[in-house]
Design a protein around this motif. Structure first.
Motif, PDB file in Angstrom:
ATOM      1  N   ASP A 175     -12.819 -35.886 115.309  1.00  0.00           N
ATOM      2  CA  ASP A 175     -11.711 -34.956 115.123  1.00  0.00           C
ATOM      3  C   ASP A 175     -10.444 -35.465 115.789  1.00  0.00           C
ATOM      4  N   THR A 176      -9.406 -34.640 115.802  1.00  0.00           N
ATOM      5  CA  THR A 176      -8.105 -35.060 116.310  1.00  0.00           C
ATOM      6  C   THR A 176      -8.110 -35.339 117.803  1.00  0.00           C
ATOM      7  N   ASP A 177      -9.123 -34.830 118.505  1.00  0.00           N
ATOM      8  CA  ASP A 177      -9.261 -35.113 119.936  1.00  0.00           C
ATOM      9  C   ASP A 177     -10.242 -36.250 120.213  1.00  0.00           C
ATOM     10  N   GLY A 178     -10.786 -36.841 119.150  1.00  0.00           N
ATOM     11  CA  GLY A 178     -11.730 -37.933 119.311  1.00  0.00           C
ATOM     12  C   GLY A 178     -13.165 -37.485 119.522  1.00  0.00           C
ATOM     13  N   HIS A 179     -13.445 -36.182 119.391  1.00  0.00           N
ATOM     14  CA  HIS A 179     -14.810 -35.691 119.542  1.00  0.00           C
ATOM     15  C   HIS A 179     -15.595 -35.928 118.257  1.00  0.00           C
ATOM     16  N   ARG A 180     -16.817 -36.357 118.418  1.00  0.00           N
ATOM     17  CA  ARG A 180     -17.684 -36.603 117.264  1.00  0.00           C
ATOM     18  C   ARG A 180     -18.384 -35.317 116.851  1.00  0.00           C
ATOM     19  N   ARG A 181     -18.247 -34.950 115.574  1.00  0.00           N
ATOM     20  CA  ARG A 181     -18.856 -33.726 115.062  1.00  0.00           C
ATOM     21  C   ARG A 181     -19.683 -34.058 113.823  1.00  0.00           C
ATOM     22  N   ASP A 182     -20.914 -33.579 113.811  1.00  0.00           N
ATOM     23  CA  ASP A 182     -21.771 -33.788 112.645  1.00  0.00           C
ATOM     24  C   ASP A 182     -21.252 -32.990 111.458  1.00  0.00           C
ATOM     25  N   ILE A 183     -21.631 -33.418 110.277  1.00  0.00           N
ATOM     26  CA  ILE A 183     -21.287 -32.679 109.064  1.00  0.00           C
ATOM     27  C   ILE A 183     -22.564 -32.103 108.473  1.00  0.00           C
ATOM     28  N   ASP A 184     -22.411 -31.057 107.654  1.00  0.00           N
ATOM     29  CA  ASP A 184     -23.580 -30.335 107.131  1.00  0.00           C
ATOM     30  C   ASP A 184     -24.412 -31.186 106.184  1.00  0.00           C
ATOM     31  N   ARG A 185     -23.712 -32.028 105.404  1.00  0.00           N
ATOM     32  CA  ARG A 185     -24.433 -32.844 104.406  1.00  0.00           C
ATOM     33  C   ARG A 185     -23.812 -34.238 104.377  1.00  0.00           C
ATOM     34  N   ALA A 186     -24.572 -35.209 104.798  1.00  0.00           N
ATOM     35  CA  ALA A 186     -24.050 -36.567 104.887  1.00  0.00           C
ATOM     36  C   ALA A 186     -23.793 -37.143 103.494  1.00  0.00           C
ATOM     37  N   ALA A 187     -22.635 -37.782 103.332  1.00  0.00           N
ATOM     38  CA  ALA A 187     -22.315 -38.474 102.081  1.00  0.00           C
ATOM     39  C   ALA A 187     -23.055 -39.809 102.043  1.00  0.00           C
ATOM     40  N   ASP A 188     -23.442 -40.209 100.841  1.00  0.00           N
ATOM     41  CA  ASP A 188     -24.233 -41.433 100.673  1.00  0.00           C
ATOM     42  C   ASP A 188     -23.714 -42.143  99.429  1.00  0.00           C
ATOM     43  N   ASP A 189     -22.859 -43.143  99.608  1.00  0.00           N
ATOM     44  CA  ASP A 189     -22.210 -43.816  98.491  1.00  0.00           C
ATOM     45  C   ASP A 189     -22.567 -45.296  98.462  1.00  0.00           C
ATOM     46  N   TRP A 190     -22.634 -45.846  97.249  1.00  0.00           N
ATOM     47  CA  TRP A 190     -22.917 -47.255  97.044  1.00  0.00           C
ATOM     48  C   TRP A 190     -21.679 -47.948  96.503  1.00  0.00           C
ATOM     49  N   GLN A 191     -21.457 -49.171  96.958  1.00  0.00           N
ATOM     50  CA  GLN A 191     -20.306 -49.954  96.508  1.00  0.00           C
ATOM     51  C   GLN A 191     -20.753 -51.376  96.214  1.00  0.00           C
ATOM     52  N   ILE A 192     -20.170 -51.960  95.179  1.00  0.00           N
ATOM     53  CA  ILE A 192     -20.354 -53.378  94.861  1.00  0.00           C
ATOM     54  C   ILE A 192     -19.012 -54.068  95.041  1.00  0.00           C
ATOM     55  N   ALA A 193     -18.976 -55.097  95.860  1.00  0.00           N
ATOM     56  CA  ALA A 193     -17.760 -55.883  96.078  1.00  0.00           C
ATOM     57  C   ALA A 193     -18.071 -57.340  95.781  1.00  0.00           C
ATOM     58  N   VAL A 194     -17.207 -57.975  94.989  1.00  0.00           N
ATOM     59  CA  VAL A 194     -17.433 -59.369  94.598  1.00  0.00           C
ATOM     60  C   VAL A 194     -16.187 -60.195  94.929  1.00  0.00           C
ATOM     61  N   PRO A 195     -16.121 -60.784  96.131  1.00  0.00           N
ATOM     62  CA  PRO A 195     -15.025 -61.703  96.443  1.00  0.00           C
ATOM     63  C   PRO A 195     -15.260 -63.060  95.777  1.00  0.00           C
ATOM     64  N   ILE A 196     -14.228 -63.582  95.128  1.00  0.00           N
ATOM     65  CA  ILE A 196     -14.275 -64.895  94.472  1.00  0.00           C
ATOM     66  C   ILE A 196     -13.092 -65.703  95.003  1.00  0.00           C
ATOM     67  N   GLN A 197     -13.367 -66.899  95.559  1.00  0.00           N
ATOM     68  CA  GLN A 197     -12.314 -67.731  96.129  1.00  0.00           C
ATOM     69  C   GLN A 197     -12.410 -69.149  95.585  1.00  0.00           C
ATOM     70  N   TYR A 198     -11.238 -69.775  95.407  1.00  0.00           N
ATOM     71  CA  TYR A 198     -11.188 -71.136  94.881  1.00  0.00           C
ATOM     72  C   TYR A 198     -10.206 -71.956  95.704  1.00  0.00           C
ATOM     73  N   GLY A 199     -10.639 -73.150  96.129  1.00  0.00           N
ATOM     74  CA  GLY A 199      -9.777 -74.044  96.890  1.00  0.00           C
ATOM     75  C   GLY A 199      -8.825 -74.783  95.971  1.00  0.00           C
TER      76      GLY A 199
END
Length: 325
Positions: free
Chosen positions: A73-97
């Motif tokens: 929160d705004t005071d830096g206190h950690r507060r649990d939430i009623d229902r935890a969010a659970d998200d999936w992400q795909i990230a594909v970094p592509i680099q070329y020299g």
């Protein structure tokens, strides 16, 4: 969803992660003299790499599961939430020299998130373009490198009209923002089997997101306006310790900061002019690496928040395969 006081629910991924890292340490007992002379690194989960040699192509797809387990929160206190969010992400970094000093890159993102009827859908995220230039490359045992980078976020994800989307949550920022970064790297110990990295990235202020309806900036259906972002900063320190030619232990410490964001526009009740507060988060990202060869390896670990303010407390297990061509 309103936060409440309470005990944090245990994250089962962490015991598994630590067990795998212990297995990596045990694997050192089986190394041969040939193994001891070979040092391979994939890179920590967060810290950026210096430019690639000319002609090399690097692809490193990530699978990331982000669990929002609490809120600071705004005071830096950690507060649990009623229902935890659970998200999936795909990230594909592509680099070329492109040259021995210049590396060009693109990172593609997608989210696999839960819809309104508990079904999951794939949605595109923002795209990042990057260019990295090797400023300096020292010689000797430490082989220090200093890199400057420019990164351009391209708004290809969803950030507003969320009430109309199959995936109700945001998958992008809505802004075409620019970030400048400075990163360093060096090797240590007698076999150069300890590699350290440090970096700082600054997002330029003034990026603007047009908003319609429900958005990631707290607006609701019927709203029309914009959000102007302040600057943002990410600082990190990472290290990798090579046990043998196959196994590496790694870790990052990451500090993230977001300045205030001003949201202005109109809704059904009239004019809206709100300033969203600044936020920060401190996290650690332990990981282990396994290498099949000089050109292929896998890294697995988790980004875990330790402290923060006006930010989500997360546990984010992830795995990536690093391929060099």
């Amino acid at each position: 969803m309103q936060p409440r006081h309470g005990q944090q629910r245990p994250a089962p991924i962490l015991p598994i992660l630590f067990a795998l890292m212990a297995l990596a340490t045990t694997a050192a007992q089986a190394q041969t003299p040939e193994d001891a002379g070979q040092v391979r690194f994939t890179g920590p989960l967060v810290s950026s790499a210096p430019p690639l040699p000319k002609g090399l192509l690097n692809i490193e797809p990530y699978l990331i599961n982000t669990q929002t387990v609490a809120h600071y929160d705004t005071d830096g206190h950690r507060r649990d939430i009623d229902r935890a969010a659970d998200d999936w992400q795909i990230a594909v970094p592509i680099q070329y020299g492109a040259t021995d000093r210049l590396t060009l890159g693109i990172t593609l993102n997608a989210a696999y998130a839960q819809g309104l009827r508990s079904e999951r859908h794939l949605a595109t995220g923002d795209t990042r373009l990057s260019a990295s230039w090797l400023l300096a490359h020292g010689t000797g045992r430490h082989q220090p490198k200093l890199t400057i980078s420019a990164r351009q976020n391209v708004s290809t994800g969803q950030h507003d009209r969320l009430e109309l989307q199959r995936v109700p949550g945001p998958t992008g920022s809505g802004t075409d923002s620019t970030t400048l970064a400075l990163d360093s790297q060096a090797y240590f110990l007698a076999r150069s089997n300890l590699r350290g990295r440090a970096g700082i990235a600054w997002r330029l202020p003034g990026a603007d997101a047009g908003l319609h309806g429900q958005s990631s900036y707290g607006t609701h259906a019927g709203f029309k306006g914009n959000a102007e972002l302040g600057d943002g900063m990410v600082a990190n320190v990472g290290a990798e310790y090579s046990i043998n030619s196959h196994w590496v232990l790694a870790s990052d410490v990451v500090y993230e900061y977001e300045d205030t964001t001003r949201v202005r526009g109109q809704d059904e009740l009239g004019a809206v002019d709100v300033t969203l507060p600044s936020s920060w988060r401190l996290s650690v990202a332990p990981a282990a690496e396994y290498h099949w060869s000089d050109n292929a390896g896998v890294i697995f670990g988790a980004l875990v928040s330790l402290d923060g303010r006006n930010s989500a407390a997360i546990v984010s297990p992830q795995v990536a395969v690093n391929l060099v061509f």
